[in-house]
Design a protein around this motif. Sequence first.
Motif, PDB file in Angstrom:
ATOM      1  N   CYS A  66       6.135  24.448  19.575  1.00 17.81           N
ATOM      2  CA  CYS A  66       7.271  23.542  19.680  1.00 17.81           C
ATOM      3  C   CYS A  66       8.366  24.199  20.515  1.00 17.81           C
ATOM      4  O   CYS A  66       8.523  25.426  20.479  1.00 17.81           O
TER       5      CYS A  66
ATOM      6  N   ASP B 258       2.588  21.109  24.967  1.00 14.94           N
ATOM      7  CA  ASP B 258       3.931  20.620  24.644  1.00 14.94           C
ATOM      8  C   ASP B 258       4.464  19.712  25.742  1.00 14.94           C
ATOM      9  O   ASP B 258       4.939  18.601  25.479  1.00 14.94           O
TER      10      ASP B 258
ATOM     11  N   GLU C  66       2.839  16.300  25.915  1.00 12.74           N
ATOM     12  CA  GLU C  66       3.297  15.376  24.875  1.00 12.74           C
ATOM     13  C   GLU C  66       4.757  14.991  25.083  1.00 12.74           C
ATOM     14  O   GLU C  66       5.128  13.829  24.937  1.00 12.74           O
ATOM     15  N   LEU C  67       5.597  15.964  25.440  1.00 13.17           N
ATOM     16  CA  LEU C  67       7.019  15.695  25.635  1.00 13.17           C
ATOM     17  C   LEU C  67       7.246  14.716  26.778  1.00 13.17           C
ATOM     18  O   LEU C  67       8.112  13.833  26.695  1.00 13.17           O
TER      19      LEU C  67
ATOM     20  N   HIS D  22       9.363  15.405  18.835  1.00 12.94           N
ATOM     21  CA  HIS D  22       8.206  16.303  18.942  1.00 12.94           C
ATOM     22  C   HIS D  22       8.064  17.146  17.679  1.00 12.94           C
ATOM     23  O   HIS D  22       6.951  17.335  17.163  1.00 12.94           O
TER      24      HIS D  22
END
Length: 424
Positions: A141, A363, A366-367, A395
């Motif tokens: 994350c 990450d 997806e972000l 997230h």
Amino acid sequence: MDEHEVNRARAKLALFVADVFASVPRKDQRAKSDCYLRGLMLDGRRKSIQPMAQRLPDGNEQNLQQFVNQSTWDPMPVRRRIAQRMVPQVGPDAWAVDDVSFPKDGKMSVAVGHQYCGALGKQANCQVAVSVHAVSDTASCPLQWRLFVPQEWADDPVRRRKTGIPDEVGHREKWRLALDTIDELAGWGLVPPVVVADAGYGQNADFRDGLSERGIGYVVAVRSDVSVHPHDARPTAPAWSGNGRKPQPRYRNKPMSVAMLAAGHGRQAFTEVTWREGSRGPMHSRFLAVRVRPAGVRARRLTQAAATREGQWDGVLPEVTLLVEWPAGADAPSDYWLSNLPAETQIAELVRLAKIRWRIEHDYRELKHGLGLDHFEGRSWTGWHHHVTLVTAAHAFLTEQRLAPKADTADSPSTRPSTPSKTC
């Protein structure tokens, strides 16, 4: 996520928002946080405010625009709470430093400039942000972000005023922003187990030195042309005649590139290492780890300056580990890393850490593609930081759901009792 899935998660989201956005002073602002996060997590190609408001049953475009672009709520305490909440859950093996670009049209989006754009793979008009992520082999994350301000913005009072860049914010190199971010996270009580980074950062002797000065271990990629001395090289000084300045010790042989040093060891010196299980089976390649002393003018000056502060410099450059990958069937080594971890660190652990950066690509995917990190259409400093904070929160919430334990545990902030906001 579709609307049905989001609605099933509403109670969990309400608890999450009540905790993470507790620093936001007004209840109606916390309610808009909940609404915006649902908009980001709902299916839909575009995650800018207008299409999100149209998809949400309680979406109000004007209210969301005001909340993101004009509201005065401070995003830093929110990011701090997210970071402190997520680190115990991710259980990071390393922190990954990287930067991400946002292609833009025009000249008025905050900190936009003609610079290298990783998203396009070329020089282009874009914004760039430096990010630090907590990563393990199973989860990751983002912990904090810094928007890179190009030099052209440092002395442009018109654009700075129009976009609301704070007076104290100026141009600062990306490697300095990364160290600033690590220092800020340390102020939040968070310390990296190891830092990993690509060659854009690892190549920089100042960045490596900054990590070492902070007592932080690293495994960072470098280019093949980085120069080093073998670990057993020793500086010497000619006999002093008694006249003039006393000769200083130095290495009498020229340094060599890491590519030349690695090739000199030959294929037979490389060992096959498996670092993780991929989607198509074990991921493995051939590696070599050797001790070296990074050379170059900047590396020497940094070492000399540090030694002079403590006494007289003996000319000895610090020793680190060079990790090299030479894939089977390749004509030459393909990748190189430097690490200041203890000399006895096993090669399998060095390889695992060198390769763990793949998680931040997960990450970013997806972000950007799932949560609209690069869909923000505002131009202001405040709006950009609010949007990035809200995307980071979305997230984090999704990561928590993937990591959710079967039962409550002391190390799981996601299960900590919390009072939901009455407006959620």
